[in-house]
Design an enzyme around this catalytic site. Structure first.
Site, short mmCIF file in Angstrom:
data_model
loop_
_atom_site.label_atom_id
_atom_site.label_comp_id
_atom_site.label_asym_id
_atom_site.label_seq_id
_atom_site.Cartn_x
_atom_site.Cartn_y
_atom_site.Cartn_z
N ALA A 148 -40.57 6.21 11.41
CA ALA A 148 -39.73 7.41 11.38
C ALA A 148 -39.22 7.76 12.77
O ALA A 148 -39.99 7.87 13.72
CB ALA A 148 -40.52 8.59 10.81
N THR A 177 -38.42 14.57 16.98
CA THR A 177 -39.00 13.59 16.05
C THR A 177 -39.69 12.46 16.80
O THR A 177 -40.84 12.11 16.51
CB THR A 177 -37.91 13.03 15.11
N ASP A 232 -36.57 -2.61 22.14
CA ASP A 232 -36.41 -3.22 23.47
C ASP A 232 -35.63 -2.31 24.42
O ASP A 232 -35.61 -2.54 25.63
CB ASP A 232 -35.70 -4.59 23.36
N GLU A 233 -35.00 -1.25 23.87
CA GLU A 233 -34.15 -0.40 24.72
C GLU A 233 -34.96 0.36 25.76
O GLU A 233 -34.41 0.85 26.75
CB GLU A 233 -33.31 0.55 23.85
N TYR A 284 -32.01 8.41 23.51
CA TYR A 284 -32.76 7.69 22.47
C TYR A 284 -33.86 6.84 23.09
O TYR A 284 -35.03 6.95 22.72
CB TYR A 284 -31.81 6.81 21.64
N LYS A 315 -38.01 7.10 22.84
CA LYS A 315 -38.87 6.02 22.32
C LYS A 315 -39.88 5.60 23.41
O LYS A 315 -41.03 5.28 23.11
CB LYS A 315 -38.03 4.83 21.87
N LEU A 359 -23.24 -0.87 14.62
CA LEU A 359 -22.06 -1.72 14.77
C LEU A 359 -21.74 -2.60 13.55
O LEU A 359 -20.60 -2.60 13.08
CB LEU A 359 -22.22 -2.61 16.02
N PRO A 403 -13.80 -0.29 15.87
CA PRO A 403 -13.88 0.17 17.26
C PRO A 403 -14.84 -0.68 18.09
O PRO A 403 -15.99 -0.89 17.71
CB PRO A 403 -14.40 1.60 17.15
N TYR A 411 -16.42 -0.80 21.92
CA TYR A 411 -16.56 0.04 23.11
C TYR A 411 -16.25 -0.77 24.38
O TYR A 411 -16.75 -1.90 24.54
CB TYR A 411 -17.98 0.57 23.24
P1 NAD Z 1 -33.09 4.70 10.47
O1 NAD Z 1 -32.38 5.74 11.27
O2 NAD Z 1 -32.33 3.85 9.53
O3 NAD Z 1 -34.26 5.39 9.59
C1 NAD Z 1 -35.11 6.37 10.12
C2 NAD Z 1 -35.88 6.98 8.97
O4 NAD Z 1 -36.78 7.96 9.50
C3 NAD Z 1 -35.00 7.70 7.94
O5 NAD Z 1 -35.39 7.35 6.62
C4 NAD Z 1 -35.27 9.18 8.20
O6 NAD Z 1 -35.12 9.98 7.03
C5 NAD Z 1 -36.70 9.14 8.70
N1 NAD Z 1 -37.02 10.29 9.55
C6 NAD Z 1 -36.30 10.74 10.63
N2 NAD Z 1 -36.92 11.83 11.15
C7 NAD Z 1 -38.05 12.04 10.42
C8 NAD Z 1 -39.10 12.99 10.49
N3 NAD Z 1 -39.12 13.95 11.42
N4 NAD Z 1 -40.12 12.90 9.59
C9 NAD Z 1 -40.11 11.94 8.64
N5 NAD Z 1 -39.13 11.02 8.51
C10 NAD Z 1 -38.10 11.07 9.40
O7 NAD Z 1 -33.88 3.83 11.53
P2 NAD Z 1 -34.19 2.26 11.52
O8 NAD Z 1 -33.03 1.54 12.09
O9 NAD Z 1 -34.73 1.90 10.20
O10 NAD Z 1 -35.35 2.20 12.62
C11 NAD Z 1 -36.71 2.38 12.25
C12 NAD Z 1 -37.57 2.33 13.49
O11 NAD Z 1 -37.40 1.07 14.14
C13 NAD Z 1 -37.23 3.40 14.52
O12 NAD Z 1 -38.43 3.87 15.08
C14 NAD Z 1 -36.40 2.65 15.56
O13 NAD Z 1 -36.54 3.23 16.83
C15 NAD Z 1 -37.04 1.28 15.50
N6 NAD Z 1 -36.15 0.17 15.88
C16 NAD Z 1 -34.91 0.06 15.31
C17 NAD Z 1 -34.09 -1.03 15.64
C18 NAD Z 1 -32.72 -1.19 15.02
O14 NAD Z 1 -31.96 -2.06 15.45
N7 NAD Z 1 -32.35 -0.42 14.00
C19 NAD Z 1 -34.53 -1.97 16.56
C20 NAD Z 1 -35.82 -1.83 17.12
C21 NAD Z 1 -36.62 -0.76 16.76
P1 TYD Z 2 -25.40 -0.02 18.01
O1 TYD Z 2 -25.32 -0.73 16.69
O2 TYD Z 2 -25.08 1.43 18.06
O3 TYD Z 2 -26.86 -0.32 18.60
P2 TYD Z 2 -27.46 -0.02 20.10
O4 TYD Z 2 -26.57 0.89 20.82
O5 TYD Z 2 -28.77 0.61 19.77
O6 TYD Z 2 -27.60 -1.36 20.75
O7 TYD Z 2 -24.43 -0.77 19.03
C1 TYD Z 2 -24.56 -2.16 19.27
C2 TYD Z 2 -23.57 -2.56 20.33
O8 TYD Z 2 -22.24 -2.40 19.80
C3 TYD Z 2 -23.64 -1.66 21.56
O9 TYD Z 2 -23.38 -2.44 22.73
C4 TYD Z 2 -22.51 -0.67 21.36
C5 TYD Z 2 -21.48 -1.47 20.57
N1 TYD Z 2 -20.67 -0.66 19.61
C6 TYD Z 2 -19.29 -0.79 19.62
O10 TYD Z 2 -18.71 -1.58 20.41
N2 TYD Z 2 -18.57 -0.07 18.72
C7 TYD Z 2 -19.14 0.81 17.84
O11 TYD Z 2 -18.41 1.49 17.06
C8 TYD Z 2 -20.57 0.93 17.84
C9 TYD Z 2 -21.26 1.87 16.89
C10 TYD Z 2 -21.29 0.17 18.75
#
Ligand code: NAD
Ligand code: TYD
Length: 354
Positions: A81, A99, A134-135, A159, A163, A199, A214, A216
Site C-alpha cells: 500500500a 500513507t 529503486d527510486e 515520492y 519511500k 508511462l 506525451p 517528457y
Molecule cells: P498502485 O498505486 O497501483 O496501488 C497502490 C494501492 O495501495 C492501491 O490499491 C491503493 O488503494 C492502496 N492504498 C493507497 N493508500 C492506502 C492506504 N492509506 N491504506 C490502504 N491502502 C492504500 O501502486 P503499485 O504500482 O501497485 O505499487 C505497489 C507498491 O510497489 C508501492 O509500495 C510502490 O512504491 C512499490 N513499487 C512500485 C513500482 C512500480 O513500478 N509501480 C516499482 C517498485 C516498487
Molecule cells: P512513470 O511511469 O511515471 O514512472 P517513474 O517516474 O516512477 O519512473 O515514468 C516513467 C518514465 O517515463 C519517466 O522517466 C517519466 C517518463 N514519462 C513521460 O515521458 N511521459 C509521461 O506522460 C509519463 C507519465 C512519464
C-alpha cells in the site's frame, strides 16, 4: 496459514495476489483503502473463493490493523500500500507522507506488537516484507554502475523520499526491536492492470483514443523495466528464502529510454491494432520535463539471482507484447478506471506542459 497483503487492489498487489492464489492454497487477506489507484475489479475473479478476504480500510488505522492481525493471525505481512506516482507527489506530497511514512510506521508498530505476542515457530517464521523501489537510490549518470543493495540513499522526489523514509523505519524496527523484516527495492514495473497514469498504460490508452503520447523533456530518461509477473515471483522468493534484515534489489536488466518505450508501444499497436490514420508514432509529442526528473535508474539484481535463485523470465519485448495484448483485450477495464477524477488529473498534469 494466511498472509496479510496491504494495497492488494492496486497494480502490483493485485497481480501478486492472483499469482499467489494460482500457485498455492494459502489464504490471503487484502487490506486496501481503495484510493483512486485501487480497483476491487482487479480481484473480481476471486469472489466466492474461501481463501480470499477483502477488507476496505486504511493502513493508518491502527485499531483496524490490530484487529486484522488478531483475527487472521498471518504468518507474514506483504506491504504494497502506497501513493506511487511521482508526478502526483510533485503536485501534492501530503498524501505520500501520510500513507508511505505514517502508514508504514503504523503497520510496523502493529506488526511489532502482534509478533511480540507470538512464540515458538510462529514467532521465528513471521516476516514483514516491505515492497520498495529503486527510486530511493536517486539518479544515475549515463555510465554509472547499476544500483546495488549498498548504494547510498539519495531520493530526489517527494515520492522517493517518502519511500526512503519508510525503508529507514523498516530497517530500524529490525535493528532495534528485532522485527523480522525483508526489504525489496524494485525497478519500474509494467504489465496488466497498471493504472493509466504511468508511462506504458498511458501511452497504450492514449494511442487507442488518438490522443497525444506525451514524452517528457528529450525522452532520454532511462528506466530498468521489469514485467510485473517477474516482480511477483521475486517477492515470493524473498518471502520464502530472504534473510530477515536483508535488502534485495529486483530488476530485469532492461534499460530502455522513455522515448524508446513509447515507440515500442506504437510499433506493437501498428501490428496488433492498426490505425487507418497512420502509424501511432505520429502521436508522439514532446512536452515540458518533470521538475527534478531522475535521468537514469538501473538495478543490479545479482544478489537476488544468487541468493534466491530468482531471475526475470520476460524480456522487455515479450513483456511489452503481453501488456499491449492485455490492454487490447480489456478495453472495458480501462474505460472503468478513466473516471472524472482521472480526467481531472490528466488535465492538471499535462495542461501546464504545453
Ligand atoms: P498502485 O498505486 O497501483 O496501488 C497502490 C494501492 O495501495 C492501491 O490499491 C491503493 O488503494 C492502496 N492504498 C493507497 N493508500 C492506502 C492506504 N492509506 N491504506 C490502504 N491502502 C492504500 O501502486 P503499485 O504500482 O501497485 O505499487 C505497489 C507498491 O510497489 C508501492 O509500495 C510502490 O512504491 C512499490 N513499487 C512500485 C513500482 C512500480 O513500478 N509501480 C516499482 C517498485 C516498487
Ligand atoms: P512513470 O511511469 O511515471 O514512472 P517513474 O517516474 O516512477 O519512473 O515514468 C516513467 C518514465 O517515463 C519517466 O522517466 C517519466 C517518463 N514519462 C513521460 O515521458 N511521459 C509521461 O506522460 C509519463 C507519465 C512519464
Amino acid at each position: 496459514m494466511t498472509i496479510l497483503v496491504t494495497g492488494g487492489a492496486g497494480f502490483i498487489g493485485a497481480n501478486f495476489i492472483l499469482e499467489w492464489m494460482r500457485r498455492g492454497d494459502e489464504a490471503v487477506v487484502n487490506l486496501d483503502a481503495l484510493t483512486y489507484a485501487g480497483n476491487a475489479d482487479n480481484l473480481a475473479s476471486l469472489q466466492g473463493d474461501a481463501r480470499y478476504d477483502f477488507v476496505c480500510g486504511d493502513i493508518k488505522d491502527r485499531k483496524l490493523v490490530d484487529r486484522l492481525l488478531r483475527r487472521y493471525a498471518p504468518r507474514a505481512v506483504v506491504h504494497f500500500a502506497a501513493e506511487s506516482h511521482v508526478d502526483r507527489s510533485i503536485h501534492g506530497p501530503d498524501a505520500f507522507i501520510q500513507t508511505n511514512v505514517f502508514g508504514t510506521f503504523t503497520l510496523l508498530e502493529a506488526a511489532r506488537s502482534y509478533w511480540s505476542g507470538l512464540s515458538g515457530a510462529d514467532r521465528d517464521d513471521f516476516r514483514f516484507l516491505n515492497v520498495s523501489t529503486d527510486e530511493v537510490y536517486g539518479s544515475l549518470e549515463h555510465d554509472d554502475p547499476a544500483f546495488t543493495e549498498n548504494s547510498c540513499y539519495r531520493p530526489n522526489s517527494p515520492y522517493s523520499a517518502s519511500k526512503a523514509a519508510a525503508d529507514h523505519l523498516v530497517r530500524a524496527w529490525h535493528h532495534t526491536y528485532g522485527l523480522p523484516v525483508l526489504v525489496s527495492n524494485c525497478s519500474n514495473n509494467y504489465g496488466p492492470r497498471q493504472f493509466p497514469e504511468k508511462l506504458i498504460p498511458l501511452a497504450i490508452t492514449n494511442a487507442l483514443c488518438g490522443k497525444p503520447l506525451p514524452v517528457y523533456g528529450d525522452g532520454m530518461s532511462v528506466r530498468d523495466w521489469l514485467y510485473v509477473g517477474d516482480h511477483c515471483s521475486a517477492l515470493q522468493a524473498v518471502l520464502e528464502g530472504g534473510v530477515p534484515g536483508e535488502v534485495y534489489n529486483i530488476g530485469g536488466r532492461n534499460e530502455v529510454s522513455a522515448l524508446e518505450v513509447v515507440k515500442g508501444v506504437c510499433e506493437l499497436l501498428d501490428e496488433l491494432h492498426p490505425d487507418r490514420a497512420g502509424p501511432y508514432s505520429r502521436l508522439i509529442t514532446f512536452v515540458k520535463d518533470r521538475p527534478g526528473h531522475d535521468r537514469r535508474y538501473a538495478i543490479d539484481p545479482g544478489k537476488a539471482e544468487y541468493a534466491l535463485a530468482w531471475s526475470a523470465v520476460e524480456s522487455f519485448a515479450s513483456g511489452l507484447r503481453k501488456t499491449v495484448d492485455w490492454y487490447l483485450a480489456n478495453r472495458e477495464w480501462t474505460d472503468n478506471v478513466q473516471s472524472g477524477a482521472y480526467q481531472h488529473w490528466i488535465t492538471r498534469n499535462y495542461e501546464a506542459r504545453g
